[in-house]
Design a protein around this motif. Structure first.
Motif, PDB file in Angstrom:
ATOM      1  N   ARG A   1       0.915  -2.143   7.708  1.00  0.00           N
ATOM      2  CA  ARG A   1       1.095  -3.162   6.683  1.00  0.00           C
ATOM      3  C   ARG A   1       2.453  -3.855   6.818  1.00  0.00           C
ATOM      4  NH1 ARG A   1       2.361  -1.195   1.842  1.00  0.00           N
ATOM      5  NH2 ARG A   1       1.181   0.749   2.047  1.00  0.00           N
TER       6      ARG A   1
ATOM      7  N   ARG B   1      -8.575  -8.375   7.927  1.00  0.00           N
ATOM      8  CA  ARG B   1      -7.267  -7.941   8.409  1.00  0.00           C
ATOM      9  C   ARG B   1      -7.320  -6.658   9.204  1.00  0.00           C
ATOM     10  NH1 ARG B   1      -3.334  -8.369   3.279  1.00  0.00           N
ATOM     11  NH2 ARG B   1      -2.764 -10.548   3.497  1.00  0.00           N
ATOM     12  N   ARG B   2      -8.357  -5.872   8.976  1.00  0.00           N
ATOM     13  CA  ARG B   2      -8.484  -4.579   9.667  1.00  0.00           C
ATOM     14  C   ARG B   2      -9.604  -4.620  10.698  1.00  0.00           C
ATOM     15  NH1 ARG B   2      -6.567  -4.608   4.925  1.00  0.00           N
ATOM     16  NH2 ARG B   2      -4.672  -3.402   4.479  1.00  0.00           N
TER      17      ARG B   2
ATOM     18  N   ARG C   1       2.647  -5.999   9.945  1.00  0.00           N
ATOM     19  CA  ARG C   1       1.927  -7.276   9.795  1.00  0.00           C
ATOM     20  C   ARG C   1       2.796  -8.294   9.056  1.00  0.00           C
ATOM     21  NH1 ARG C   1      -2.743  -5.791   7.610  1.00  0.00           N
ATOM     22  NH2 ARG C   1      -1.899  -5.916   5.524  1.00  0.00           N
TER      23      ARG C   1
ATOM     24  N   GLN D   1       4.021 -11.898  10.412  1.00  0.00           N
ATOM     25  CA  GLN D   1       3.768 -13.129   9.653  1.00  0.00           C
ATOM     26  C   GLN D   1       5.062 -13.916   9.443  1.00  0.00           C
ATOM     27  OE1 GLN D   1       1.726 -11.492   6.274  1.00  0.00           O
ATOM     28  NE2 GLN D   1      -0.303 -11.741   7.171  1.00  0.00           N
TER      29      GLN D   1
END
Lengths: 224, 224
Positions: free
Chosen positions: A35, A122-123, A38, A42
């Motif tokens: 998490r 996302r996964r 990511r 971003q």
């Protein structure tokens, strides 16, 4: 020898045989790393030191180094981790690259919230269908999916690979439904019905989500 | 002396001074006990042994005895725990009897799902209002609440005690909103926006909920 040392030795032995072995304790912490990595990506941050990651995640730098050592992907001292590489590597270990498919059982508010969120995409999980048993909802379009009847579920599972069923249906019917899903060959349950489901004897893995637990922890913290 | 023994000694010393002291490690496990005890009560089970509870919860009986010893409420060997007493006692420690009040910020699908669920009531929390900033939603009735405009929030917080704000709003606006809520005097945040919020420097406690983490653990278990 205490159990921690035994685990360590076993870990080291295993990592000699198989570079991608990661201990269960580390696995448990990986989703959180995933998490944060990511978010870094971003924000176009491609390198991060264990010290910086430590501040961000409120975990000691030594814990981070221990957890991430087994992945490689970092250069000399002071150069930091390659964020993209680590993100990919952790995702791979967690099954992101397996391209799992999921269906949502129960198209009420929570089912809709999940269908509309980027949580699956996302996964690397493909959400393929939503089901419900209420005539008010069946046939309606939710986030681009036409809600199917529960009566169609068995046929659907025969014709499509379904790895995960997301259970957002009432507690009163969830156990019976979970048994049916297991019999239809679904191997993963993500259960939001605030009751414990355990179908390991049928070869099914379940994550039981209990959102109320964190609410209670919050209340406790407020009383201090 | 290892840290576990030190904790134990400290726990024992503290429990001499103050019977209701419970160690942080036990506190973390209490919401789960609370949940199981409620299910027992709902099924009219008023006594349970540590052995039976152990089977139910997949925790060792010795762990259960250690965790629950500090609460008293159990009679002679073999007599078992008094479920109602323990449930009440744990609830008290977790703040259930504090009669906290909560508002939901963001009346989309997740906000509606929470408003319709018994999650607050079960923990003695009064949900008093829902807020949103979309004209499509403001003024609509959801689970008996008329959705208020975010513009009314400050005034509302002046005239009503609000202990907890439930954040079910987009990630892009959650940080700014959280800061505003802290400035309005709200001390507890239950954050669903899948980003980490930390306002401890403003005296605010936060529980950040990351539902995706359990989904990733599920995926990992499916790859094994």
């Amino acid at each position: 020898m205490n159990s921690e040392n035994r685990d360590k030795l076993r870990d080291e032995a295993s990592s000699d045989e198989n570079k991608s072995y990661v201990s269960p304790a580390v696995i448990k912490r990986l989703p959180r790393y995933y998490r944060y990595l990511r978010e870094l990506l971003q924000n176009d941050i491609l390198r991060i030191s264990s010290g910086e990651l430590s501040k961000l995640m409120h975990v000691t730098a030594s814990q981070i180094r221990q957890d991430l050592n087994c992945f490689g992907g970092f250069g000399q001292q002071g150069y930091g981790y390659n964020v993209k590489y680590l993100y990919g590597k952790i995702g791979e270990i967690l099954g992101v690259s397996h391209n799992f498919s999921a269906v949502i059982i129960g198209s009420g508010n929570l089912g809709r919230a999940l269908a509309a969120s980027p949580i699956f995409e996302r996964r690397g999980i493909r959400l393929t269908a939503l089901f419900d048993n209420s005539p008010d909802v069946i046939g309606k379009e939710i986030s681009g999916y036409t809600v199917k009847s529960m009566d169609e579920l068995e046929e659907y599972c025969k014709n499509n690979t379904v790895n995960i069923a997301v259970l957002t249906l009432p507690k009163t019917v969830v156990r019976e439904t979970a048994e049916q899903l297991a019999d239809m060959g679904i191997k993963g349950l993500w259960n939001f019905a605030s009751t414990e489901i355990d179908l390991t004897h049928k070869g099914v893995v379940t994550q039981n989500v209990h959102m109320g637990d964190s609410l209670m922890t919050l209340c406790y913290e407020l009383t201090k």
